[in-house]
Design a protein around this motif. Structure first.
Motif, mmCIF file in Angstrom:
data_model
loop_
_atom_site.group_PDB
_atom_site.id
_atom_site.type_symbol
_atom_site.label_atom_id
_atom_site.label_comp_id
_atom_site.label_asym_id
_atom_site.label_seq_id
_atom_site.Cartn_x
_atom_site.Cartn_y
_atom_site.Cartn_z
ATOM 1 N N MET A 197 0.854 -1.181 0.000
ATOM 2 C CA MET A 197 0.000 0.000 0.000
ATOM 3 C C MET A 197 0.893 1.235 0.000
ATOM 4 N N ASN A 198 0.589 2.143 -0.867
ATOM 5 C CA ASN A 198 1.300 3.408 -0.910
ATOM 6 C C ASN A 198 0.365 4.500 -0.413
ATOM 7 N N ILE A 199 0.896 5.380 0.397
ATOM 8 C CA ILE A 199 0.100 6.459 0.961
ATOM 9 C C ILE A 199 0.779 7.782 0.645
ATOM 10 N N ASP A 200 0.010 8.721 0.127
ATOM 11 C CA ASP A 200 0.529 10.057 -0.130
ATOM 12 C C ASP A 200 0.249 10.928 1.089
ATOM 13 N N LEU A 201 1.274 11.578 1.592
ATOM 14 C CA LEU A 201 1.133 12.466 2.733
ATOM 15 C C LEU A 201 1.456 13.890 2.314
ATOM 16 N N THR A 202 0.857 14.814 3.002
ATOM 17 C CA THR A 202 1.203 16.215 2.766
ATOM 18 C C THR A 202 2.635 16.421 3.256
ATOM 19 N N PRO A 203 3.295 17.452 2.771
ATOM 20 C CA PRO A 203 4.654 17.713 3.245
ATOM 21 C C PRO A 203 4.718 17.878 4.776
ATOM 22 N N GLN A 204 3.692 18.465 5.367
ATOM 23 C CA GLN A 204 3.679 18.649 6.821
ATOM 24 C C GLN A 204 3.613 17.300 7.538
ATOM 25 N N LEU A 205 2.780 16.397 7.023
ATOM 26 C CA LEU A 205 2.678 15.069 7.653
ATOM 27 C C LEU A 205 3.962 14.265 7.448
ATOM 28 N N GLU A 206 4.548 14.381 6.268
ATOM 29 C CA GLU A 206 5.826 13.691 6.032
ATOM 30 C C GLU A 206 6.882 14.168 7.021
ATOM 31 N N GLU A 207 6.920 15.472 7.248
ATOM 32 C CA GLU A 207 7.896 16.033 8.188
ATOM 33 C C GLU A 207 7.614 15.537 9.607
ATOM 34 N N MET A 208 6.348 15.442 9.960
ATOM 35 C CA MET A 208 5.994 14.954 11.288
ATOM 36 C C MET A 208 6.471 13.513 11.470
ATOM 37 N N VAL A 209 6.270 12.692 10.463
ATOM 38 C CA VAL A 209 6.717 11.299 10.526
ATOM 39 C C VAL A 209 8.234 11.255 10.649
ATOM 40 N N ARG A 210 8.928 12.050 9.843
ATOM 41 C CA ARG A 210 10.400 12.087 9.916
ATOM 42 C C ARG A 210 10.872 12.487 11.309
ATOM 43 N N GLN A 211 10.227 13.488 11.882
ATOM 44 C CA GLN A 211 10.619 13.947 13.224
ATOM 45 C C GLN A 211 10.422 12.852 14.271
ATOM 46 N N LYS A 212 9.338 12.109 14.157
ATOM 47 C CA LYS A 212 9.088 11.021 15.112
ATOM 48 C C LYS A 212 10.175 9.951 15.012
ATOM 49 N N VAL A 213 10.550 9.619 13.800
ATOM 50 C CA VAL A 213 11.600 8.607 13.608
ATOM 51 C C VAL A 213 12.940 9.158 14.079
ATOM 52 N N THR A 214 13.249 10.400 13.730
ATOM 53 C CA THR A 214 14.516 11.028 14.122
ATOM 54 C C THR A 214 14.635 11.138 15.637
ATOM 55 N N SER A 215 13.501 11.338 16.300
ATOM 56 C CA SER A 215 13.530 11.481 17.761
ATOM 57 C C SER A 215 13.934 10.189 18.464
ATOM 58 N N GLY A 216 13.820 9.087 17.753
ATOM 59 C CA GLY A 216 14.164 7.802 18.357
ATOM 60 C C GLY A 216 12.975 7.110 19.006
ATOM 61 N N LEU A 217 11.835 7.775 19.030
ATOM 62 C CA LEU A 217 10.646 7.151 19.614
ATOM 63 C C LEU A 217 10.129 6.011 18.742
ATOM 64 N N TYR A 218 10.381 6.103 17.436
ATOM 65 C CA TYR A 218 9.931 5.085 16.497
ATOM 66 C C TYR A 218 11.105 4.700 15.619
ATOM 67 N N THR A 219 11.113 3.450 15.180
ATOM 68 C CA THR A 219 12.240 2.972 14.377
ATOM 69 C C THR A 219 12.020 3.142 12.879
ATOM 70 N N SER A 220 10.759 3.375 12.486
ATOM 71 C CA SER A 220 10.483 3.528 11.052
ATOM 72 C C SER A 220 9.200 4.328 10.856
#
Length: 87
Positions: free
Chosen positions: A1-24
């Motif tokens: 499944m492919n999901i298109d996210l807005t740039p803001q949501l993509e950034e939010m996901v990246r921040q969560k992964v970068t924070s170390g709270l999530y691995t992917s």
């Protein structure tokens, strides 16, 4: 499944992964969907309780008019009686 996210949501996901709270990013999406499901279930439970409360009110019989002045008078009488008992 492919999901298109807005740039803001993509950034939010990246921040969560970068924070170390999530691995992917997948883990972030899984958690978001789990929380959304939990919120939906809570909303449904609250709605069910509201419906039950409304039905109980409807089933309780005919309503009667209330007079705020009468309620205040009864309250004053009760306070006076309580004060007399304490004296």
């Amino acid at each position: 499944m492919n999901i298109d996210l807005t740039p803001q949501l993509e950034e939010m996901v990246r921040q969560k992964v970068t924070s170390g709270l999530y691995t992917s990013a997948s883990e972030v999406v899984h958690e978001a969907l789990r929380l959304m499901d939990e919120k939906d279930k809570l909303r449904e439970a609250k709605l069910g309780q509201l419906r039950k409360d409304i039905q109980e009110g409807l089933d309780s019989g005919t309503s009667i008019a209330w007079d705020p002045e009468e309620i205040e008078r009864i309250s004053r009488v009760r306070r006076a009686a309580k004060a007399d008992d304490g004296a």
